[in-house]
Enzyme design. Structure first.
Site, PDB file in Angstrom:
ATOM      1  N   CYS A 126       6.637  -7.092   6.740  1.00  0.00           N
ATOM      2  CA  CYS A 126       7.728  -6.598   7.579  1.00  0.00           C
ATOM      3  C   CYS A 126       8.053  -7.679   8.588  1.00  0.00           C
ATOM      4  CB  CYS A 126       7.289  -5.327   8.306  1.00  0.00           C
ATOM      5  SG  CYS A 126       8.599  -4.576   9.315  1.00  0.00           S
ATOM      6  N   GLU A 153       0.830  -1.197   0.000  1.00  0.00           N
ATOM      7  CA  GLU A 153       0.000   0.000   0.000  1.00  0.00           C
ATOM      8  C   GLU A 153       0.867   1.250   0.000  1.00  0.00           C
ATOM      9  OE1 GLU A 153      -4.181  -1.278   1.971  1.00  0.00           O
ATOM     10  OE2 GLU A 153      -2.594  -0.823   3.398  1.00  0.00           O
ATOM     11  N   CYS A 196      -0.589   5.918   9.991  1.00  0.00           N
ATOM     12  CA  CYS A 196       0.634   5.219  10.396  1.00  0.00           C
ATOM     13  C   CYS A 196       0.309   3.887  11.049  1.00  0.00           C
ATOM     14  CB  CYS A 196       1.407   6.027  11.429  1.00  0.00           C
ATOM     15  SG  CYS A 196       1.857   7.645  10.886  1.00  0.00           S
ATOM     16  N   CYS A 242       1.729  -2.648  15.307  1.00  0.00           N
ATOM     17  CA  CYS A 242       1.697  -2.266  13.893  1.00  0.00           C
ATOM     18  C   CYS A 242       1.073  -3.358  13.026  1.00  0.00           C
ATOM     19  CB  CYS A 242       3.123  -1.978  13.420  1.00  0.00           C
ATOM     20  SG  CYS A 242       3.233  -1.477  11.698  1.00  0.00           S
TER      21      CYS A 242
HETATM   22  N1  SAH Z   1       9.761   0.341   9.837  1.00  0.00           N
HETATM   23  C1  SAH Z   1       9.944   1.764   9.820  1.00  0.00           C
HETATM   24  C2  SAH Z   1       9.001   2.406   8.859  1.00  0.00           C
HETATM   25  C3  SAH Z   1       7.550   2.370   9.269  1.00  0.00           C
HETATM   26  S1  SAH Z   1       7.105   4.013   9.504  1.00  0.00           S
HETATM   27  C4  SAH Z   1       9.834   2.309  11.224  1.00  0.00           C
HETATM   28  O1  SAH Z   1       9.541   1.533  12.114  1.00  0.00           O
HETATM   29  O2  SAH Z   1      10.102   3.479  11.444  1.00  0.00           O
HETATM   30  C5  SAH Z   1       5.607   3.925  10.252  1.00  0.00           C
HETATM   31  C6  SAH Z   1       5.589   4.669  11.564  1.00  0.00           C
HETATM   32  O3  SAH Z   1       4.316   4.444  12.152  1.00  0.00           O
HETATM   33  C7  SAH Z   1       6.615   4.118  12.530  1.00  0.00           C
HETATM   34  O4  SAH Z   1       7.047   5.129  13.397  1.00  0.00           O
HETATM   35  C8  SAH Z   1       5.789   3.115  13.274  1.00  0.00           C
HETATM   36  O5  SAH Z   1       6.366   2.735  14.479  1.00  0.00           O
HETATM   37  C9  SAH Z   1       4.517   3.874  13.422  1.00  0.00           C
HETATM   38  N2  SAH Z   1       3.373   3.030  13.747  1.00  0.00           N
HETATM   39  C10 SAH Z   1       3.260   1.697  13.575  1.00  0.00           C
HETATM   40  N3  SAH Z   1       2.066   1.279  14.012  1.00  0.00           N
HETATM   41  C11 SAH Z   1       1.419   2.364  14.453  1.00  0.00           C
HETATM   42  C12 SAH Z   1       0.131   2.579  14.986  1.00  0.00           C
HETATM   43  N4  SAH Z   1      -0.715   1.579  15.150  1.00  0.00           N
HETATM   44  N5  SAH Z   1      -0.219   3.840  15.320  1.00  0.00           N
HETATM   45  C13 SAH Z   1       0.632   4.872  15.128  1.00  0.00           C
HETATM   46  N6  SAH Z   1       1.855   4.736  14.612  1.00  0.00           N
HETATM   47  C14 SAH Z   1       2.254   3.497  14.285  1.00  0.00           C
END
Ligand code: SAH
Length: 342
Positions: free
Chosen positions: A114, A94, A335, A121
């Site tokens: 991932c 996506e 996110c 996440c």
């Molecule tokens: N793997 C990388 C890129 C993903 S970025 C990383 O971890 O940074 C996506 C962002 O959204 C990351 O900061 C991740 O931790 C955050 N994220 C993941 N699940 C989320 C959720 N349920 N609510 C808010 N942020 C979330």
């Protein structure tokens, strides 16, 4: 998989070598590279490139790897658009298009699934299927531009996947998108987000100091971080903080720390104070993200009052902080809500 035949993965130099190998002149490569950067999705569109060369490329198995748009959802509240893309081998990711006052932004995926396993996440639920290639990531941007008819001013690699678990291809993508003869996007307009793979943070600071770096911290200490982020078991909190300080010392670039506020897990006053303690006195910025709730995960988002209180605790201690405006949550495009759509 024949992704190495994706023309979008080739640098201008590699394309020139290919074109001369196929018996045509070098300047044809510049024409083709230009077309690719403008968003051509098939060789037929390259009307000033001789048909013989286009056929030779096709016969040799080359193609333009822009993904197909399988489904699209458009947010009713803020115009955010989320596309489910399909690549040639059936892999799906996506990608999200967002409009901000300062320009249009696309959030792209770097892997199919991932394997980092963050417990809050959605992207990690089915594990990792495969890495995306540099050309496939470029394809995500080009397809979105073509599909929406809108300019893309910013690229954030914050979709599905961990970019530093696929470093070489992400690096290739950065060089491609920055290529003057192609899309020519300034690397200052690109942000890469990592869950904290320390050796790659060092390398990235050396190789791509212009690119903005975001680090998903989500905890004020090792104990809490280990509960939600398995990567912390390999790369402990204090080592991560040290690597980030070194990064800012060396590059003079500010790191953005992402901090998803999860009710009763990491959102207390004490948590905020401990976080401030760790970040005081150096070039940082904290981006608070009230957790986007994910189906199948038990975590709940922080209450509004906790978010405000958390922010105030940081501000009172001189930490630069913003609360992320959540876009596209009505279409699960926010996110942590992206998944492979299967
Ligand atoms: N793997 C990388 C890129 C993903 S970025 C990383 O971890 O940074 C996506 C962002 O959204 C990351 O900061 C991740 O931790 C955050 N994220 C993941 N699940 C989320 C959720 N349920 N609510 C808010 N942020 C979330």
């Amino acid at each position: 998989m024949d992704n190495d035949r994706n023309l979008l993965s080739l640098s201008a130099q590699e394309l020139a070598e290919l074109v001369t190998r196929l018996g045509d002149k070098k300047f044809r490569a510049d024409q083709i590279f230009g077309w690719l950067g403008k968003g051509a999705a098939s060789l037929d569109e390259m009307t000033n490139v001789p048909l013989a060369l286009r056929n030779a490329l096709t016969d040799a198995g080359y193609y333009i790897g822009q993904p197909d748009v399988i489904t699209e959802q458009i947010s009713k509240t803020d115009g955010t658009r989320k596309c489910l893309y399909g690549f040639r081998d059936g892999a799906r990711v996506e990608s999200v298009f967002m409009k901000y006052s300062y320009g249009n932004s696309i959030c792209i995926s770097s892997q199919v699934g991932c394997r980092m396993g963050c417990t809050f996440c959605a992207s990690t639920i089915g594990g990792k299927e495969r890495d995306l290639t540099s050309g496939e990531m470029l394809g995500e941007v080009l397809r979105m531009r073509r599909h929406t008819g809108e300019d893309i001013n910013h690229v954030v690699i914050m979709g599905m996947g961990e970019p530093f678990d696929n470093y070489e291809e992400v690096a290739g993508f950065l060089r491609l998108i920055n290529s003057p003869k192609g899309v020519n996007l300034s690397l200052r307009n690109v942000t890469v987000s990592t869950c904290g793979i320390i050796p790659m943070i060092r390398r990235f600071g050396e190789e791509f100091p212009q690119v903005n770096l975001a680090v998903s911290l989500h905890a004020p200490n090792d104990e809490i971080r280990r509960r939600t982020m398995p990567v912390a078991k390999k790369y402990p909190f204090s080592d991560l903080i040290r690597a980030c300080r070194e990064y800012t010392d060396r590059t003079h670039r500010r790191i953005t720390f992402e901090y998803a506020l999860i009710r009763d897990v990491n959102d207390s006053k004490e948590n905020a104070r401990e976080l401030a303690e760790n970040l005081r006195g150096w070039l940082t910025h904290v981006n608070l993200i009230p957790l986007n709730e994910v189906r199948g995960r038990e975590y709940r988002t922080s209450e509004g009052t906790s978010v405000l209180q958390f922010r105030k605790e940081l501000e009172d201690r001189g930490i630069a902080v913003t609360v992320r405006r959540t876009l596209g949550s009505d279409i699960d495009a926010a996110c942590g809500q992206l998944r492979a759509g299967r």
